[in-house]
Design a protein around this motif. Structure first.
Motif, PDB file in Angstrom:
ATOM      1  N   CYS A  90       0.979  -1.225  -0.085  1.00 44.76           N
ATOM      2  CA  CYS A  90       0.013  -0.027  -0.084  1.00 44.76           C
ATOM      3  C   CYS A  90       0.977   0.989  -0.114  1.00 44.76           C
ATOM      4  O   CYS A  90       1.921   1.203   0.722  1.00 44.76           O
ATOM      5  CB  CYS A  90      -0.881   0.049   1.192  1.00 44.76           C
ATOM      6  SG  CYS A  90      -2.221   1.094   1.146  1.00 44.76           S
ATOM      7  N   ASP A  91       0.562   2.061  -0.753  1.00 45.83           N
ATOM      8  CA  ASP A  91       1.060   3.284  -0.847  1.00 45.83           C
ATOM      9  C   ASP A  91       1.163   4.044   0.666  1.00 45.83           C
ATOM     10  O   ASP A  91       0.400   4.035   1.408  1.00 45.83           O
ATOM     11  CB  ASP A  91       0.287   4.461  -1.671  1.00 45.83           C
ATOM     12  CG  ASP A  91       0.893   5.868  -1.634  1.00 45.83           C
ATOM     13  OD1 ASP A  91       2.013   5.998  -2.318  1.00 45.83           O
ATOM     14  OD2 ASP A  91       0.118   6.638  -1.176  1.00 45.83           O
TER      15      ASP A  91
ATOM     16  N   SER B  56      -0.893  -4.802  -4.846  1.00 46.14           N
ATOM     17  CA  SER B  56      -1.209  -3.747  -4.459  1.00 46.14           C
ATOM     18  C   SER B  56      -2.964  -3.538  -3.855  1.00 46.14           C
ATOM     19  O   SER B  56      -3.633  -4.075  -4.668  1.00 46.14           O
ATOM     20  CB  SER B  56      -1.123  -2.550  -5.357  1.00 46.14           C
ATOM     21  OG  SER B  56      -1.840  -1.446  -5.328  1.00 46.14           O
TER      22      SER B  56
ATOM     23  N   GLU C  19      -4.950  -0.543  -2.359  1.00 48.63           N
ATOM     24  CA  GLU C  19      -5.076   0.801  -2.204  1.00 48.63           C
ATOM     25  C   GLU C  19      -6.461   1.258  -2.278  1.00 48.63           C
ATOM     26  O   GLU C  19      -7.008   2.170  -1.447  1.00 48.63           O
ATOM     27  CB  GLU C  19      -4.122   1.628  -2.797  1.00 48.63           C
ATOM     28  CG  GLU C  19      -2.831   1.139  -2.576  1.00 48.63           C
ATOM     29  CD  GLU C  19      -1.525   1.889  -3.520  1.00 48.63           C
ATOM     30  OE1 GLU C  19      -2.078   2.417  -4.501  1.00 48.63           O
ATOM     31  OE2 GLU C  19      -0.309   1.674  -3.428  1.00 48.63           O
TER      32      GLU C  19
END
Ligand code: ADP
Ligand code: MN
Length: 178
Positions: free
Chosen positions: A107-108, A155, A157
């Motif tokens: 995750c960013d 990912s 997000e």
């Protein structure tokens, strides 16, 4: 092929969405294959607290300093049955041979920050966790501990990614059993 269901680990830095995804994954798998055997979602953090599988409680971070041997004494017989979806941020102590696939969620940082802030974590705890994500702590642990072909990195997000992640995991699982 054995008649046991595979064991799946879902891991990543706190806040990446392990619990949301792992619960949905277990439900989806159970819906898809309405067999005699069902997958069981296992929140390892909760098991550690409930069964006191830790030496001391870290007051500063409000987390247990868990005991890997105590955890494995509980976890090994479960994993030997097969069909567990294990949700935990740290998995270096789980033997590779007990696990069939490892889902590593990413995750960013800014999104992670917001999620941990919303959870009410202290600045210090948020910073620590974000650093773990940047330093790829969990990612390194996963790659050191598990065979590369068992690992799927995703990912996680946006909400829209959730279902496509589940589909990719199920496809990955199917491919590894062909
Ligand atoms: P973890 O178990 O890894 O700490 P959670 O599953 O508790 O993470 O998720 C942390 C927060 O992020 C929750 O508020 C959850 O609703 C949210 N979240 C999880 N996955 C996604 C996603 N794919 N898109 C948007 N928000 C998500
Ligand atoms: Mn969780």
């Amino acid at each position: 092929m054995s008649d046991k269901l595979p064991n799946i680990v879902v891991t990543g830095t706190p806040g990446v969405g392990k619990t949301s995804l792992a619960m949905l994954l277990a439900d989806t798998l159970n819906e898809e294959c309405k067999g005699l055997k069902q997958f069981t979602y296992l929140n390892l953090g909760k098991l550690i607290k409930d069964k006191k599988l830790y030496e001391t409680w870290n007051e500063e971070y409000d987390v247990p300093e868990f005991d890997e041997d105590k955890i494995m004494d509980e976890l090994e017989p479960m994993l030997n049955e097969g069909g567990y979806v294990v949700d935990f941020h740290s998995v270096y102590f789980i033997p590779d041979e007990l696990i069939n696939i490892v889902v590593l969620l990413r995750c960013d940082n800014t999104i992670l920050y917001d999620r941990l802030f919303a959870r009410g974590y202290s600045e210090k705890k948020i910073k620590e966790n974000i650093e773990c994500e940047i330093m790829e702590v969990t990612s390194d642990d996963v790659r050191e501990n598990f065979q590369e072909h068992k690992i799927i990195e995703l990912s996680n997000e946006q909400n829209e990614q959730m279902m496509s992640n589940i589909e990719q995991i199920i496809q990955f699982l199917k491919n590894s059993y062909q």
